[in-house]
Design an enzyme around this catalytic site. Structure first.
Site, PDB file in Angstrom:
ATOM      1  N   TYR A 478       6.405  -7.680  -4.224  1.00 20.31           N
ATOM      2  CA  TYR A 478       7.147  -7.086  -3.107  1.00 20.31           C
ATOM      3  C   TYR A 478       8.622  -7.316  -3.407  1.00 20.31           C
ATOM      4  O   TYR A 478       9.344  -7.951  -2.651  1.00 20.31           O
ATOM      5  CB  TYR A 478       6.762  -7.729  -1.776  1.00 20.31           C
ATOM      6  CG  TYR A 478       5.351  -7.404  -1.303  1.00 20.31           C
ATOM      7  CD1 TYR A 478       4.570  -6.449  -1.943  1.00 20.31           C
ATOM      8  CD2 TYR A 478       4.811  -8.048  -0.194  1.00 20.31           C
ATOM      9  CE1 TYR A 478       3.289  -6.160  -1.505  1.00 20.31           C
ATOM     10  CE2 TYR A 478       3.530  -7.758   0.255  1.00 20.31           C
ATOM     11  CZ  TYR A 478       2.771  -6.818  -0.400  1.00 20.31           C
ATOM     12  OH  TYR A 478       1.506  -6.532   0.043  1.00 20.31           O
TER      13      TYR A 478
HETATM   14  C1  LIG Z   1       2.197   1.862  -1.087  1.00 20.09           C
HETATM   15  C2  LIG Z   1       2.141   0.528  -1.785  1.00 20.09           C
HETATM   16  C3  LIG Z   1       0.992  -0.249  -1.684  1.00 20.09           C
HETATM   17  C4  LIG Z   1       0.917  -1.491  -2.318  1.00 20.09           C
HETATM   18  N1  LIG Z   1      -0.228  -2.225  -2.207  1.00 20.09           N
HETATM   19  C5  LIG Z   1      -0.316  -3.414  -2.863  1.00 20.09           C
HETATM   20  C6  LIG Z   1      -1.510  -4.211  -2.800  1.00 20.09           C
HETATM   21  O1  LIG Z   1      -2.481  -3.857  -2.133  1.00 20.09           O
HETATM   22  N2  LIG Z   1      -1.547  -5.380  -3.492  1.00 20.09           N
HETATM   23  C7  LIG Z   1      -0.484  -5.815  -4.252  1.00 20.09           C
HETATM   24  O2  LIG Z   1      -0.582  -6.888  -4.863  1.00 20.09           O
HETATM   25  N3  LIG Z   1       0.653  -5.093  -4.303  1.00 20.09           N
HETATM   26  C8  LIG Z   1       0.763  -3.911  -3.638  1.00 20.09           C
HETATM   27  N4  LIG Z   1       1.917  -3.189  -3.735  1.00 20.09           N
HETATM   28  C9  LIG Z   1       2.999  -3.694  -4.594  1.00 20.09           C
HETATM   29  C10 LIG Z   1       2.717  -3.348  -6.065  1.00 20.09           C
HETATM   30  O3  LIG Z   1       1.750  -4.243  -6.595  1.00 20.09           O
HETATM   31  C11 LIG Z   1       3.979  -3.480  -6.908  1.00 20.09           C
HETATM   32  O4  LIG Z   1       4.953  -2.591  -6.443  1.00 20.09           O
HETATM   33  C12 LIG Z   1       3.657  -3.212  -8.385  1.00 20.09           C
HETATM   34  O5  LIG Z   1       4.713  -3.685  -9.190  1.00 20.09           O
HETATM   35  C13 LIG Z   1       3.434  -1.755  -8.622  1.00 20.09           C
HETATM   36  O6  LIG Z   1       3.052  -1.480  -9.931  1.00 20.09           O
HETATM   37  P1  LIG Z   1       3.378  -0.022 -10.516  1.00 20.09           P
HETATM   38  O7  LIG Z   1       2.894   0.028 -11.906  1.00 20.09           O
HETATM   39  O8  LIG Z   1       2.936   1.008  -9.565  1.00 20.09           O
HETATM   40  O9  LIG Z   1       4.968  -0.054 -10.424  1.00 20.09           O
HETATM   41  P2  LIG Z   1       6.164   0.291 -11.421  1.00 20.09           P
HETATM   42  O10 LIG Z   1       7.282   0.632 -10.511  1.00 20.09           O
HETATM   43  O11 LIG Z   1       5.765   1.280 -12.444  1.00 20.09           O
HETATM   44  O12 LIG Z   1       6.436  -1.110 -12.128  1.00 20.09           O
HETATM   45  C14 LIG Z   1       6.796  -2.276 -11.449  1.00 20.09           C
HETATM   46  C15 LIG Z   1       7.531  -3.236 -12.400  1.00 20.09           C
HETATM   47  O13 LIG Z   1       6.704  -3.560 -13.517  1.00 20.09           O
HETATM   48  C16 LIG Z   1       7.264  -3.065 -14.738  1.00 20.09           C
HETATM   49  N5  LIG Z   1       6.172  -2.454 -15.509  1.00 20.09           N
HETATM   50  C17 LIG Z   1       5.431  -1.380 -15.136  1.00 20.09           C
HETATM   51  N6  LIG Z   1       4.492  -1.131 -16.062  1.00 20.09           N
HETATM   52  C18 LIG Z   1       4.633  -2.051 -17.032  1.00 20.09           C
HETATM   53  C19 LIG Z   1       3.940  -2.299 -18.257  1.00 20.09           C
HETATM   54  N7  LIG Z   1       2.929  -1.524 -18.640  1.00 20.09           N
HETATM   55  N8  LIG Z   1       4.335  -3.330 -19.042  1.00 20.09           N
HETATM   56  C20 LIG Z   1       5.378  -4.120 -18.649  1.00 20.09           C
HETATM   57  N9  LIG Z   1       6.066  -3.928 -17.493  1.00 20.09           N
HETATM   58  C21 LIG Z   1       5.691  -2.904 -16.691  1.00 20.09           C
HETATM   59  C22 LIG Z   1       8.303  -2.053 -14.298  1.00 20.09           C
HETATM   60  O14 LIG Z   1       9.318  -1.905 -15.261  1.00 20.09           O
HETATM   61  C23 LIG Z   1       8.797  -2.644 -12.999  1.00 20.09           C
HETATM   62  O15 LIG Z   1       9.702  -3.688 -13.261  1.00 20.09           O
HETATM   63  C24 LIG Z   1       2.022  -1.960  -3.088  1.00 20.09           C
HETATM   64  C25 LIG Z   1       3.169  -1.178  -3.182  1.00 20.09           C
HETATM   65  C26 LIG Z   1       3.255   0.046  -2.534  1.00 20.09           C
HETATM   66  C27 LIG Z   1       4.518   0.847  -2.627  1.00 20.09           C
END
Ligand SMILES: Cc1cc2nc3c(=O)[nH]c(=O)nc-3n(C[C@H](O)[C@H](O)[C@H](O)COP(=O)(O)OP(=O)(O)OC[C@H]3O[C@@H](n4cnc5c(N)ncnc54)[C@H](O)[C@@H]3O)c2cc1C
Ligand SMILES: *[C@@H]1O[C@H](CO)[C@@H](O)[C@H](O)[C@H]1NC(C)=O
Ligand SMILES: *[C@@H]1O[C@H](CO)[C@@H](O)[C@H](O)[C@H]1NC(C)=O
Ligand SMILES: *[C@@H]1O[C@H](CO)[C@@H](O)[C@H](O)[C@H]1NC(C)=O
Ligand SMILES: *[C@@H]1O[C@H](CO)[C@@H](O)[C@H](O)[C@H]1NC(C)=O
Ligand SMILES: *[C@@H]1O[C@H](CO)[C@@H](O)[C@H](O)[C@H]1NC(C)=O
Ligand SMILES: *[C@@H]1O[C@H](CO)[C@@H](O)[C@H](O)[C@H]1NC(C)=O
Length: 536
Positions: A478
């Site tokens: 978060y």
């Molecule tokens: C609608 C919503 C619901 C959510 N529900 C939950 C939940 O139920 N449980 C929970 O724990 N969290 C939840 N979250 C938070 C979520 O876990 C984080 O926002 C998480 O970082 C999202 O991962 P992403 O790949 O979608 O994000 P991205 O924005 O793609 O990445 C997040 C971060 O990780 C880095 N990153 C992404 N992919 C990689 C990779 N392959 N290797 C290295 N670094 C990488 C990015 O550069 C960035 O710094 C929620 C968020 C939202 C907006």
């Protein structure tokens, strides 16, 4: 010359960014040339996955996975180039050429970062979007799966369910969350009190470092393998895929939900919940979701708390349990419903009455409440006194909080059994629950959301005396730049980074800085809250 200026402290920031403005136009041309000559035999294939602003689908691709429009306004800096790699050599070429031409990389899996760090930077940058890295190979017999980082949670649930209805992955509640960022930050969901975090269930990974080396668990060693399971995305390198243990779900799951307004004793019930929920059996996921509503009788606003339990088992077990442990809640027949695991995911993510194919829809905008929001989190180690709860809930009646929600999620269970140092995620034994705060606003306020952001900061300040202390803990996934950030170039000292690092990782922060020094001593992978390298 540029790097010399930019490694000097703040005094030179202006000079530094001016030189970037001039440099960026050229460097991205050079970057593109570099990409096409990296693997000449593949030059045609990489050009098919490279987008600049001149490509008509650039904007569509950039916007595709954005879940928070606060980080996507007309003034937000955009990437010079987006690369959507099809295979590892595309990833290696992008790293090589970004490094060579002084461009930063932002890695994007699902795009859900609360502060948009996967697609926004204040310096010239490239986005590697892993949208094509999303295969899911399920091994039912061994109860394992290889999942690529660009898969979304819903795809994972769907693909496993296709093969076996009694197996799943302990993934997120929201189905659009990307696997890459989710596991990198720990990752909780409906099963975390039973099986721990997603990161607790990872058994191997495929990783690309700043030199383009491809490493699995054996090659990377246990220190780095430890760091990538909760130490946060974007600090160490690019995780392409994860091997995870699958877990069991029963054929029947029960979901119960009880709504209570302030007038119906929501305050007293929440007070009581603090003593009950963290001690419930591991099979129960318990969340109180609090928001405001116009009360039906007189049209005045009131606060409504919804007490939700998701139980891995039948109602015949859950109902007597809740009646015994939490009689004040007054759970009755109309308040619960039995369903399958997959149906419970659809229900909790607000997709009732949709077929499960919606889980595959990665363009679905899973907005909490509104397209733009600001979020924060706290961990609680002591129950709040009733008077404090009253003061907290009354702030939801303020004008800025019309689109706001607090999600209060019980910890305990398996989370208490895993040592704090097992992974970088430290919020374990002794944590009663987590509070997440969100405030949203209507689209017309997106150019000036300051009053809403001030509101959530005020609530956070109010809670200060009652939450975890030294450090005041926060959930990395978060992400909240209010708790500290690097300067724009993304290079913080160990001391600066400790400010947010200890909140996210507690004592694990130090080990993360040593791992960083070993795998990425030049600090190529960095962002506003990345781990700085620390040398002994
Ligand atoms: C609608 C919503 C619901 C959510 N529900 C939950 C939940 O139920 N449980 C929970 O724990 N969290 C939840 N979250 C938070 C979520 O876990 C984080 O926002 C998480 O970082 C999202 O991962 P992403 O790949 O979608 O994000 P991205 O924005 O793609 O990445 C997040 C971060 O990780 C880095 N990153 C992404 N992919 C990689 C990779 N392959 N290797 C290295 N670094 C990488 C990015 O550069 C960035 O710094 C929620 C968020 C939202 C907006
Ligand atoms: C983007 O435009 C360039 C230049 O016209 C072209 O070479 C490239 O293939 C285009 N990218 C995609 C993904 O179509
Ligand atoms: C990468 O993908 C391209 C196009 O799909 C293919 O031609 C090439 O052989 C692949 N390379 C590797 C190493 O898989
Ligand atoms: C899980 O489901 C499979 C079929 O999908 C079945 O063969 C197996 O016995 C089930 N296992 C358990 C523990 O229920
Ligand atoms: C609220 O609590 C009071 C005091 O415990 C009780 O008398 C009252 O019946 C409760 N109201 C509701 C709607 O449960
Ligand atoms: C609640 O009331 C306000 C003002 O009376 C109104 O603008 C708003 O649309 C109402 N919201 C709902 C969900 O009914
Ligand atoms: C879902 O469908 C049921 C039965 O068809 C209906 O009663 C219910 O109102 C629907 N729920 C939603 C949220 O649309």
């Amino acid at each position: 010359m540029k790097s010399l200026y930019c490694s000097l402290p703040f005094l030179f920031v202006v000079v530094c960014s001016l030189s970037w403005v001039n440099a960026s136009a050229n460097s991205h041309e050079n970057f593109l040339d570099c990409l096409s000559s990296y693997h000449p035999q593949e030059s045609s294939s990489i050009s098919k996955v490279v987008y600049t602003e001149t490509n008509s689908s650039y904007s569509e691709i950039l916007e595709s996975s954005i879940q928070n429009y606060r980080s996507f306004t007309t003034n937000t800096p955009k990437p010079l180039v987006i690369v959507t790699p099809l295979n590892i050599s595309h990833v290696q070429a992008t790293i090589h050429c970004s490094k060579k031409h002084g461009l930063q990389i932002r890695i994007r899996s699902g795009g859900h970062d609360f502060e948009g760090l996967s697609y926004v930077s204040q310096v010239p940058f490239i986005v590697i979007d892993l949208v094509h890295f999303r295969s899911i190979d399920v091994d039912v017999e061994n109860e394992e799966a290889w999942i690529q980082s660009g898969a979304i949670t819903g795809e994972v649930y769907y693909r496993i369910n296709e093969r076996s209805t009694n197996l799943t992955f302990p993934g997120a509640v929201g189905h659009t969350v990307g696997i890459g960022g989710f596991i990198s930050g720990g990752g909780y969901g409906l099963l975390f009190r039973k099986y721990g975090l997603a990161a607790d269930n990872v058994i191997d990974a495929m990783f690309v470092d700043a030199n383009g080396r491809v490493l699995d668990r054996k090659l990377m060693g246990e220190d780095l393998f430890w760091a990538i399971r909760g130490g946060g995305g974007g600090s160490f390198g690019i995780v392409l895929s994860w091997k995870v243990k699958l877990v069991h779900v029963p054929s029947t799951v029960t979901v119960a939900a009880v709504r209570r307004t302030l007038e119906q004793n929501a305050t007293q019930l929440l007070h009581r919940w603090q003593y009950v929920a963290p001690n419930l059996p591991n099979d129960v996921y318990s969340v109180v979701s609090i928001s405001t509503t116009n009360s039906t009788e007189n049209g005045e606003r009131t606060v409504v708390a919804t007490f939700v339990s998701v139980f891995q088992g039948g109602a015949n077990e859950l109902i007597p349990l809740m009646q015994e442990r939490f009689p004040e809640l007054g759970l009755v027949r109309e308040d619960y419903i039995e369903m399958t695991w997959i149906e419970s995911i659809l229900l909790l993510t607000g997709l009732t009455n949709q077929t499960k194919e919606v889980l595959l829809d990665r363009s679905y905008k899973n907005f909490f409440l509104s397209p733009s929001f600001k979020g924060k989190s706290d961990y609680m180690r002591k129950p709040m006194p009733e008077i404090v709860i009253q003061g907290l809930l009354s702030q939801l009646l303020e004008d800025e909080a019309r689109i706001s929600t607090l999600n209060i999620i019980a910890y305990g269970g398996k989370m208490d059994e895993i040592p704090e140092t097992e992974t970088p995620f430290p919020h374990r034994k002794g944590t009663l629950y987590k509070i997440s705060y969100y405030v949203g606003w209507q689209e017309e306020d997106n150019s000036n959301p300051q009053r809403y952001i001030s509101w959530i900061r005020k609530v956070y300040k109010y809670m200060g005396p009652f939450v975890s202390k030294y450090p005041r803990e926060a959930y990395l996934n978060y992400r909240d730049l209010d708790i500290g950030r690097n300067n724009n170039e993304g290079k913080a000292s160990y001391k600066q980074a400790s400010v947010w690092g200890r909140k996210y990782f507690k004592e694990n922060f130090d080990r993360l800085t040593y791992v960083k020094a070993k795998i990425d001593p030049e600090n190529f992978f960095r962002h506003e809250q990345s781990i700085p390298p620390r040398f002994h």
